[in-house]
Design an enzyme around this catalytic site. Sequence first.
Site, PDB file in Angstrom:
ATOM      1  N   ARG B 262       0.860  -1.174   0.000  1.00  0.00           N
ATOM      2  CA  ARG B 262       0.000   0.000   0.000  1.00  0.00           C
ATOM      3  C   ARG B 262       0.904   1.234   0.000  1.00  0.00           C
ATOM      4  O   ARG B 262       1.395   1.651   1.045  1.00  0.00           O
ATOM      5  CB  ARG B 262      -0.888  -0.025   1.259  1.00  0.00           C
ATOM      6  CG  ARG B 262      -2.046   0.938   1.248  1.00  0.00           C
ATOM      7  CD  ARG B 262      -2.654   1.027   2.643  1.00  0.00           C
ATOM      8  NE  ARG B 262      -1.778   1.792   3.514  1.00  0.00           N
ATOM      9  CZ  ARG B 262      -1.632   1.588   4.815  1.00  0.00           C
ATOM     10  NH1 ARG B 262      -2.285   0.639   5.423  1.00  0.00           N
ATOM     11  NH2 ARG B 262      -0.814   2.355   5.525  1.00  0.00           N
ATOM     12  N   HIS B 266      -3.515   4.300   4.576  1.00  0.00           N
ATOM     13  CA  HIS B 266      -4.689   3.409   4.707  1.00  0.00           C
ATOM     14  C   HIS B 266      -5.928   4.130   4.192  1.00  0.00           C
ATOM     15  O   HIS B 266      -6.668   3.628   3.357  1.00  0.00           O
ATOM     16  CB  HIS B 266      -4.865   2.997   6.167  1.00  0.00           C
ATOM     17  CG  HIS B 266      -6.202   2.395   6.464  1.00  0.00           C
ATOM     18  ND1 HIS B 266      -6.576   1.158   6.001  1.00  0.00           N
ATOM     19  CD2 HIS B 266      -7.261   2.868   7.164  1.00  0.00           C
ATOM     20  CE1 HIS B 266      -7.804   0.890   6.401  1.00  0.00           C
ATOM     21  NE2 HIS B 266      -8.254   1.907   7.106  1.00  0.00           N
ATOM     22  N   TYR B 275       4.478   5.243  11.323  1.00  0.00           N
ATOM     23  CA  TYR B 275       4.723   3.836  11.649  1.00  0.00           C
ATOM     24  C   TYR B 275       5.596   3.092  10.641  1.00  0.00           C
ATOM     25  O   TYR B 275       5.921   1.939  10.843  1.00  0.00           O
ATOM     26  CB  TYR B 275       3.399   3.091  11.860  1.00  0.00           C
ATOM     27  CG  TYR B 275       2.374   3.223  10.725  1.00  0.00           C
ATOM     28  CD1 TYR B 275       2.474   2.444   9.577  1.00  0.00           C
ATOM     29  CD2 TYR B 275       1.312   4.130  10.822  1.00  0.00           C
ATOM     30  CE1 TYR B 275       1.554   2.548   8.556  1.00  0.00           C
ATOM     31  CE2 TYR B 275       0.371   4.242   9.813  1.00  0.00           C
ATOM     32  CZ  TYR B 275       0.489   3.456   8.679  1.00  0.00           C
ATOM     33  OH  TYR B 275      -0.425   3.577   7.670  1.00  0.00           O
TER      34      TYR B 275
END
Lengths: 345, 368
Positions: B262, B266, B275
């Site tokens: 990805r 998100h 992160y």
Amino acid sequence: MSDTMTNTQATGGDGAEAPRGVENLPMVKALNAGLRQAMLDDPRVLMMGEDIGRLGGVFRVTEGLQPEFGTDRVLDTPLAESGIIGTAIGLAMHGFRPVCEIQFDGFIYPGFDQITSQLAKLTNRHEGQLSMPLVIRVPYGGHIGAVEHHQESPEAYFAHTPGLRAVSPSTPNDAYWMIQEAIASNDPVMFFEPKSRYWPKGEVDFSSSAVPLHASRVVRTGTDVTLVGHGAMVTVLLQAAELAAAEGTSVEVVDLRSLSPVDYGPVVESVRKTGRAVVAQEASGFASIGSEIAATITERAFYSLEAPVLRVSGFDTPFPPAKLEGLFLPDADRILEAVDRSLAY
Amino acid sequence: MQFLSTDGVFSVSEQSEQYAPYLERLTEADHRRFYRDMSVVRAFDVESANLQRQGQLALWVPSFGQEAAQVGSAHAARPQDHLFPSYREHAVGFVRGIDLLNVLRLLRGVTHGGWDPKDPTNGNFHLYTLVIGSQTLHATGYALGQKLDGRTNTGNHETDEATMVYFGDGATSQGDVSEALVFASSYQTPQVFFLQNNHWAISVPVTTQSRTPLHRRGDGFGVPNVQVDGNDVLASFAVTAKHLDDARSGQGPQLIEALTYRIGAHTTSDDPTKYRTQEELDSWVAKDPIARFEAYLRSQNAPQSFFDDVDAEAKDFASDIRCRTLALETPDMSLMFDHVYSEPHPLLEEQKAWLAQYENSMNGGESA
């Protein structure tokens, strides 16, 4: 809706079966006959659940159906409630009318997400382009002396959920007709079977026709106070009415039959006549079906009320160990205690 | 399993050999269509993120970086197959023919659905499901229906049906996905579980979901499984084509794990810099599925004019989507009430009538 449903067309196998009239049957047999009739009437009806095929269900409600209709129409499923409901949803998308059995009330929660987030919302999500003709049969309630998770009354969770319908028969005759109407409905129906009423016999009139699935009904007429309940509680209310009559109090009893939507007509009409209402249920009382009924009676029959609407419920505890269930479950005496309080106003 | 290296060089290995015959189904025009689909959806994706930033969408869910897994698998499905997406499968929906504006209607807040899966123009592409993993069970039930109705495993691949369900690495931790694999395996449904492992479930890495490569979970369920380079559109196509045909020919459910990434967040509410590292991101940008396939097509002598045309089409598509998104109107309040049930419901009729009267009274009409 199938309120004109009759049972004159019952044929199966090689020839027409002899028409059935009135028979004295326990609710398990009435349900079994209703399920069988639904499967005969519509080849898209199929059954799914744990132990429902070879065993015929732990309560034998589906006994004989797998031998008659085959393993493609009566499916013994893996032991997973979410899997049962979610798979049934996919089958309904494919044009089937699945009837799922949840083995016991307290085992429905692993399927709760599929029921509330998916099943209940799919027609709405599809903006009416998809129907979800799915029935979930749930044996529920106490009085059977069983272990934890086997005597619960979870109906409020589902009645609270938009998109679901919820009903509960109180007699073998209603069980026979209502299960067929629930299966014929194009909406998902939670079908709560009062398992303490599974075995007592009652008249099933196979030659009559169904009353509308969502109609409530006056099952005993009286003039002094109205008792309202559903499922197994209706029997308790009728016992209480009998005892009250011996003491000179005339009690009217209304069987809700449908928990979502609720048919308030007969309820409100009765309370306008008697001026008093007691709502009873096995479920814990806080935020329950009984709470909703009591509030609505107050809203709609306020000027007729001689006393506040009273509720008699299971306590707001987990269902207790079986040796204490007699203290938890409202019995006729607890109903009469509330009747006395109502009359004292 | 891979056919194209990150530089776009084609080769067949011992591992990919069994899948190579499926590539023979593809013509040069098909290859170009794959490239065009990936490029158009990427432009759509970027434009949609912009629309969200400009306040025109409540949220955007990027598919950036996952185009090859989606376009390859979607093209492998036959017209009669049914596809159940999660909520990031914009390229799958595009390939199957839905109007992608409908995805934006969902994210703008004017519908919970957006298209009618029964409308033949929508390619049997079912509605998005937002609860993680729920749709795997619906797909299993649907595939069971295909089997019970005898619409599969008749020996004719041109008409035999199968179902494919999309889900992600995070979903593999959901009980519903395991239950779907159990039911599918027990009933031997004609079904492909297409897992896009994009390595991140919002901020949680795939290593927190599983200590084993995810495709190997299939072994425990008795489900044949394979891991494929999901940034290789040809490998994604061939693997899916084979396993869908296996499923439709009575070999039961199949599990494909497509390794991808990805590249984007998100959703537009997410901040991936909190992160994951720039180094990791850069390593996956270097494996970009569209750049890889462009290199391959150029090695096959696709002319510059082809790439210019695709570029122009993608820009036009994005521009058109922007215009039509801005023109979307708030639905009538009847949308809230009219489809909760298929049959009349007295409580909702009462509430709908009350709201209409109330709104009318607030707008200067008769009081309630």
